[in-house]
Design an enzyme around this catalytic site. Structure first.
Site, mmCIF file in Angstrom:
data_model
loop_
_atom_site.group_PDB
_atom_site.id
_atom_site.type_symbol
_atom_site.label_atom_id
_atom_site.label_comp_id
_atom_site.label_asym_id
_atom_site.label_seq_id
_atom_site.Cartn_x
_atom_site.Cartn_y
_atom_site.Cartn_z
ATOM 1 N N ALA A 1 95.659 -36.366 -28.023
ATOM 2 C CA ALA A 1 95.966 -37.601 -27.291
ATOM 3 C C ALA A 1 97.449 -37.993 -27.341
ATOM 4 C CB ALA A 1 95.059 -38.716 -27.805
ATOM 5 N N ASP B 1 90.534 -40.165 -29.325
ATOM 6 C CA ASP B 1 91.189 -40.189 -28.008
ATOM 7 C C ASP B 1 91.180 -41.562 -27.379
ATOM 8 O OD1 ASP B 1 90.190 -37.296 -28.479
ATOM 9 O OD2 ASP B 1 91.795 -37.184 -26.987
HETATM 10 O O1 MRU Z 1 90.682 -31.653 -25.898
HETATM 11 P P1 MRU Z 1 91.728 -31.915 -26.948
HETATM 12 O O2 MRU Z 1 92.031 -30.712 -27.762
HETATM 13 O O3 MRU Z 1 92.946 -32.568 -26.361
HETATM 14 O O4 MRU Z 1 91.030 -32.979 -27.897
HETATM 15 C C1 MRU Z 1 91.806 -33.508 -28.939
HETATM 16 C C2 MRU Z 1 91.064 -34.411 -29.834
HETATM 17 O O5 MRU Z 1 89.906 -34.728 -29.620
HETATM 18 C C3 MRU Z 1 91.849 -35.008 -30.967
HETATM 19 O O6 MRU Z 1 91.042 -35.244 -32.073
HETATM 20 C C4 MRU Z 1 92.473 -36.329 -30.501
HETATM 21 O O7 MRU Z 1 93.151 -36.155 -29.303
HETATM 22 C C5 MRU Z 1 93.342 -36.926 -31.513
HETATM 23 S S1 MRU Z 1 94.888 -36.102 -31.675
HETATM 24 C C6 MRU Z 1 95.776 -36.960 -32.827
#
Ligand code: MRU
Length: 354
Positions: A57, A246
């Protein structure tokens, strides 16, 4: 004993203003290959975010901010209204690349606000202000990670078993990660944590990214398949769960990578504290509950074919591939933010926080 290898120097995204590009590590190629990609046009950013070459995120928010600055920098107009319309169009375009992480919209709206608030300034000056804002978004994120790490550290004790899901580490942020921040700070103090990473089907962020960055930083890391987490918990190997997120809704419901919900359910069953790590950029008070969070669905091939030399599912099988799930607030022990650990009831406590 301090661990001098803390933390791995990794930059998920950085700006090279002289070369008019942002440089990312192509995360689709990790852990086999750490190669950089130079993103220039808005379509480069859209594509990199969509296919998770840059992901997590906070990192996608930072990348999008750089994308807007670079697109604005290239605009050949001195007329404010034309400039504003183009920038606003680019923001709308990049915002459509991924729906769940609110950090993307948050970063883009910060960039748009800079343009709107400076309608009386020459376009050249607004471009400089957009550069400053994008750099601020990145720097603030690194600071938020450090602060989340300090608050997480108050919950950790030497020798603890920590379970994490997906990658909420350096690769997902502008700093030392959110879920990993406390782990890195604890390791710097010689805590000797035992960290378990869920592999995180179907895109394997836990195996490919979290295990990669933790091992490179000298953290005691054990990789497990997602369906092993409850067994590992039942053996008493996990003392705390730390995950990223997210989007946190106003009532505390939190969206994170698919599979987080089952980790939370299991943690509750075994009486293990379950914490979400969330910088304020991830908290969306305009979103009342988890049911209002849009959940991205991704192509079926990520489940049936990706990583395999031949398809591992029958031709034509129906596939449901949601990329995120929502953990209800009642399963969350606390939300670790840069300003402290927010405890239930989240409706009141998150409102006071933001
Ligand atoms: O699909 P992604 O790899 O972007 O998903 C990321 C996540 O779910 C993370 O846990 C979230 O973005 C937090 S990052 C600090």
């Amino acid at each position: 004993m301090r661990n001098d290898s803390y933390p791995l120097e990794l930059s998920a995204v950085r700006l090279d203003d002289d070369d008019d590009c942002a440089i990312i590590i192509d995360q689709t190629l990790l852990p086999g290959q750490a190669s950089e990609l130079r993103l220039r046009a808005p379509s480069d950013f859209y594509d990199a975010i969509l296919r998770l070459a840059v992901r997590g995120a906070p990192a996608i928010g930072i990348a999008a901010a750089y994308g807007i600055y670079l697109a604005a920098k290239r605009l050949d107009t001195d007329i404010y209204e034309n400039f504003r319309k183009y920038v606003s169009g680019y923001c709308e375009y990049l915002n459509a690349s991924r729906p769940t992480a609110v950090n993307l919209r948050w970063a883009l709206s910060r960039m748009e606000t800079v343009v709107e608030k400076n309608s009386d300034s020459p376009v050249s000056e607004i471009k400089s202000l957009l550069l400053l804002e994008s750099e601020k978004i990145a720097t603030e994120d690194a600071e938020m990670c450090e602060a989340i790490g300090r608050h997480s550290l108050t919950l950790l004790r030497p020798g603890m078993g920590v379970l994490t899901h997906c990658n909420a580490g350096s690769l997902a942020t502008g700093g030392i990660g959110t879920a990993t921040a406390g782990i890195y700070l604890a390791e710097a103090e010689g805590y000797g944590l035992r960290v378990y990473c869920d592999e995180t089907r179907p895109l394997l962020q836990g195996a490919r990214l979290t295990a990669y960055e933790l091992i490179a930083s000298g953290v005691d890391t054990t990789l497990i398949c997602d369906n092993m987490a409850s067994f590992v918990m039942s053996r008493g190997l996990i003392d705390i769960v730390l995950t990223g997120c997210d989007r946190v809704a106003a009532n505390g419901d939190s969206a994170n990578k698919i599979g987080t919900l089952s980790v939370a359910v299991n943690a509750r069953h075994y009486g293990i504290p379950f914490y979400i790590c969330a910088p304020s950029s991830t908290i969306d008070l305009a979103c009342p509950t988890g049911a209002d969070i849009p959940i991205e669905e991704r192509p079926s091939g990520e489940v049936t074919t990706m990583w395999y030399s031949s398809p591992m599912a029958p031709d034509g099988v129906k596939v449901f591939n949601p990329a995120f799930d929502v953990t209800p607030a009642e399963l969350i022990t606390g939300i670790i933010t840069e300003r402290g650990v927010v405890a239930p009831p989240y409706e009141n406590n998150l409102t006071n926080f933001v």
